[in-house]
Write an enzyme that holds these catalytic residues in place. Structure first.
Site, PDB file in Angstrom:
ATOM      1  N   GLU A  78     -31.378   1.491  -8.252  1.00  0.00           N
ATOM      2  CA  GLU A  78     -31.311   1.032  -9.634  1.00  0.00           C
ATOM      3  C   GLU A  78     -32.337  -0.101  -9.746  1.00  0.00           C
ATOM      4  O   GLU A  78     -32.053  -1.248  -9.434  1.00  0.00           O
ATOM      5  CB  GLU A  78     -29.915   0.515  -9.998  1.00  0.00           C
ATOM      6  CG  GLU A  78     -29.818   0.159 -11.482  1.00  0.00           C
ATOM      7  CD  GLU A  78     -28.864  -0.981 -11.790  1.00  0.00           C
ATOM      8  OE1 GLU A  78     -28.431  -1.088 -12.947  1.00  0.00           O
ATOM      9  OE2 GLU A  78     -28.578  -1.786 -10.884  1.00  0.00           O
ATOM     10  N   ASP A 111     -27.425  -1.008  -6.011  1.00  0.00           N
ATOM     11  CA  ASP A 111     -27.295  -1.728  -7.264  1.00  0.00           C
ATOM     12  C   ASP A 111     -28.259  -2.913  -7.339  1.00  0.00           C
ATOM     13  O   ASP A 111     -28.514  -3.587  -6.341  1.00  0.00           O
ATOM     14  CB  ASP A 111     -25.851  -2.222  -7.391  1.00  0.00           C
ATOM     15  CG  ASP A 111     -25.577  -2.927  -8.699  1.00  0.00           C
ATOM     16  OD1 ASP A 111     -25.623  -2.267  -9.742  1.00  0.00           O
ATOM     17  OD2 ASP A 111     -25.316  -4.143  -8.665  1.00  0.00           O
TER      18      ASP A 111
END
Length: 789
Positions: free
Chosen positions: A524, A471
């Site tokens: 990401e 993330d």
């Protein structure tokens, strides 16, 4: 990444530290050091003469009954530091120590709230120790050497007694190799060295507690068996490693514990274990001793998951927020429903939003306090293993969201853990995360980098996870991420790149791929950082795949426009092919795109309800055919109209008979099932995702018509023709270029089919190739796939 920011550092309720007299029973039947148990009642001396106090101990300097001298009590600075929880070597003072010149063996014990303490040797001899005050007891036994084993008989004010092993008679239970690897920041199985480890040590079963707190003045252990009072259990420092250790005999699985840290300023704080592998269910915050007894049944999956490189394999992902997919279900209950649902729809993988323990539920798991513990909200660590196992047995891979970018400021967790910035960077300009009110890790510190790298390995190795979606990578790579001028400190070269984070990501990826064959890491990363999926030995970050945030943003802009205006945004749909092969991409329609006013996917589409559903279906058909893997968030597979809510989950009732009309929500779900089925069966859609030889435009400039057409090729050159008509009109006899060598084409998928809720405008029978290509009937707001007939 868009998600709720915590309103403030939340400190959920914690066990209360007490200083009341000792309890009268042991918790849950476990052996205990503080709680007297009736069955352990022992006389401290032989039956006394009438009127004599049975626990009275002659005061110093009077000699003991056998003529042995009373040892000098702990005094001066040693006593002060021991009682203040600031002594680095309590084992040097407590326990048993041979006196010089055969003067016997001195015993010392620290037992707050005890009325009397006696030593019980292996032959059953009991000798009372002198009460030195403040919970300290001492005495000398006329023994030739320190006994290999002995126990302490402790009596409390209420008259209860307990017989227990002395934790201060044990040698260090952590080896030199472990300590060396911790110091070097190279312990790839750090969870086996730090935290709470159930084990047998010097022939006694118990739990080893270890914690890294290099700047602490002292560390003490507290738990439910001590009423969260750590005064009686100081830990010893294991030198320059910064590790503190204490072996606790008799403490077993299920015990609650924390570490009481004394910081450099003398402040005491009660902290959860950063390496805890199990926790209490929030809002409670204690760590829990655990050991796994799970027997895996996914041997075939694990042996073959790496047979084909992921960028050359089918990869269709269903993103799930476990607590809200079916609210109220546990890991084991989810294991009975989720694998069957995902397998029926044909997805190859599930991606689980973060499962690591976190105190604030509306953070969706993106503010982690216990990186090594699956959230207790849904069950135990072995329960989570069972869910993964069942998914593997159903042929479904498991990816988990992993959050090494930041952590919350809760004062019982990682923030200023030993009283100093330890896990976070010491420079506030590099520690404070401006978007989420959290702290960023100090990636330049070897031990912190080790904590995170080992954590990545831990999930893959201990829970058989097949992939990590990392993330907020961009927030790690740039020192000026979300910061204004003057609010960030440049790197040593004056630039904005965070080279410490780069080296960490490279080390993490290289280590995971080396240790865990078949695992994929997914970034990401929302910028144009070069080489995200390039191997580390070629200077890249080393990820296997990267989310294509540019494609996601551009394509959603296009489909959100009214069809009459789409010709002005045609390049939003074609631009992705300019850079499609710069990285190995995943096309994500994730949770971030269906919350906070962004609307659900179907609700982004313009027009009436029929047109919105048609646009939704056409978009999915375009997405599944476009180069790159694909990811779809739960609820979007049946065109849920409302935004996702973590409190309620998907609107499953839309699939009930009472709400079902022909080709409505069930029809969209049927389409997703058929998309995945056709996708898996046609290698042209996935085999050459990352090389330009796998793609060719058939029609890329029909802006006025809102039409896109391209050909995908597999490794053998076999084509698939994908055509999308994003206008609400039927286009008859529409001419397209088609590759030579194919005499006729047949529809393999049409998103306008009646069973999906469409108008059933089809190309009946094979479409023959003409000299200038093919002529097709294009249904309105639809995507058609054709393969050689």
């Amino acid at each position: 990444m868009t998600r709720p920011r915590r309103p403030s550092p939340v400190t959920p309720s914690r066990p209360t530290r007490k200083s009341a007299p000792a309890r009268t029973r042991a918790p849950r039947g476990r052996a205990t050091l503080e709680a007297p148990a009736p069955e352990a009642t022992l006389p401290l001396e032989e039956a006394p003469a009438e009127g004599r106090d049975p626990v009275a101990v002659p005061p110093r300097p009077r000699a003991e009954a056998h003529g042995a001298p009373v040892p000098h009590p702990v005094e001066g600075s040693d006593r002060d530091r021991l009682l203040a929880g600031e002594h680095h070597d309590p084992h040097a003072l407590l326990g048993a120590h041979a006196l010089p010149d055969g003067g016997g063996v001195a015993f010392r014990a620290l037992r707050p709230h005890a009325r009397a303490v006696a030593v019980v040797t292996a032959d059953g001899e009991r000798r009372a120790l002198h009460d030195d005050g403040d919970g300290l007891f001492s005495g000398v036994l006329p023994l030739p050497a320190v006994p290999e084993s002995y126990r302490l008989a402790v009596r409390y004010e209420d008259g209860g007694e307990v017989l227990a092993e002395d934790p201060y008679r044990f040698l260090p239970s952590l080896g030199e190799l472990d300590l060396h690897l911790v110091r070097e920041g190279r312990h790839e199985e750090l969870w086996r060295a730090l935290g709470a480890q159930v084990m047998s040590h010097q022939g006694v079963t118990g739990t080893r507690f270890t914690v890294w707190a290099p700047n602490a003045r002292g560390v003490r252990l507290a738990g439910d068996w001590t009423f969260w009072d750590g005064r009686g259990l100081p830990m010893r420092s294991l030198g320059s490693s910064g590790v503190w250790e204490l072996f606790m005999p008799g403490i077993d699985e299920g015990t609650l514990y924390k570490f009481e840290i004394t910081g450099p300023d003398g402040h005491h704080s009660l902290r959860a274990d950063p390496m805890a592998r199990r926790t209490q269910c929030p809002p409670e915050t204690a760590s829990v001793v655990t050991s796994s007894e799970y027997v895996w049944g996914d041997g075939h999956w694990m042996a073959h998951r790496g047979d084909r490189p992921v960028h050359e394999a089918p990869f269709s992902v269903y993103e799930v927020h476990l607590p809200s997919w079916r609210p109220g279900l546990t890991y084991r209950e989810l294991a009975e429903e989720l694998p069957a649902y995902v397998k029926d729809l044909g997805f190859t993988h599930v991606e689980l939003m973060p499962v690591s323990e976190h105190p604030y539920s509306p953070s969706w798991g993106y503010q982690v306090t216990s990186y090594y513990a699956p959230t207790a909200r849904l069950g135990s660590p072995d329960d989570f293993r069972y869910l993964v196992d069942r998914l593997h047995q159903a042929g479904i891979g498991v990816i988990v969201d992993w959050v090494p970018a930041h952590f919350p400021k809760d004062d019982w967790a990682l923030a200023r853990f030993d009283g100093t910035p330890l896990y976070e960077h010491p420079d506030p300009r590099r520690a404070e995360h401006p978007d989420w009110g959290t702290l960023e890790f100090d990636y330049g510190r070897t031990e912190v980098r080790n904590f995170l790298v080992a954590n990545a390995v831990y999930w893959c190795q201990e829970f058989h996870i097949d992939g990590l979606r990392v993330d907020a990578v961009a927030s790690m790579l740039y020192l000026d991420y979300s910061r204004e001028y003057g609010d960030w400190a440049p790197n040593e070269h004056g630039g904005r790149e965070n080279w410490d984070a780069v080296r960490f990501l490279q080390e993490m990826n290289a280590t995971v791929y080396r240790r865990c064959p078949g695992v994929v890491t997914v970034a990401e990363e929302s910028t144009a950082w070069e080489g995200v999926t390039r191997p580390t030995d070629h200077g890249g970050l080393g990820f296997g795949l990267k989310w294509n945030m540019g494609w996601m943003h551009d394509s959603l802009v296009y489909v959100s426009k009214d069809p009459v205006h789409r010709k002005y945004h045609h390049n939003e749909m074609t631009f992705s092919m300019v850079y499609a092969y710069s990285e190995n991409y995943v096309l994500p329609i994730s949770h971030d795109e269906v919350v906070h006013g962004k609307q659900a996917l179907v609700s982004k589409m313009p027009g009436d309800w029929w047109q919105r559903r048609a646009g939704h279906r056409a978009y999915l058909g375009f997405m599944w055919a476009h180069p790159g893997k694909q990811l779809l968030f739960m609820g979007q597979e049946f065109a849920q109209g409302a935004e996702w809510s973590e409190a309620h989950g998907p609107e499953w009732w839309l699939l009930d008979d009472a709400y079902h009309s022909a080709g409505d929500h069930r029809g969209v779900r049927d389409l997703v099932r058929d998309l995945n089925g056709a996708y898996a069966a046609v290698p042209a859609l996935w085999e050459r995702d990352t090389v330009p030889e796998g793609f060719q435009w058939a029609l890329g400039d029909a802006a006025d018509d809102n039409v896109f057409a391209f050909v995908r090729y597999d490794a053998a050159g076999t084509p698939l023709l994908a055509v999308s008509n994003f206008s609400p009109v039927v286009r008859e006899d529409y001419r397209l270029w088609a590759p030579d060598g194919v005499a006729a084409w047949a529809e393999v998928l049409n998103t306008d089919a009646a069973r999906y809720g469409g108008g059933d405008v089809r190309n009946a029978g094979p479409v023959k190739r003409e000299a200038d290509g093919v002529r097709l009937t294009l249904p309105p707001l639809a995507t058609v796939w054709l393969v050689p007939a």
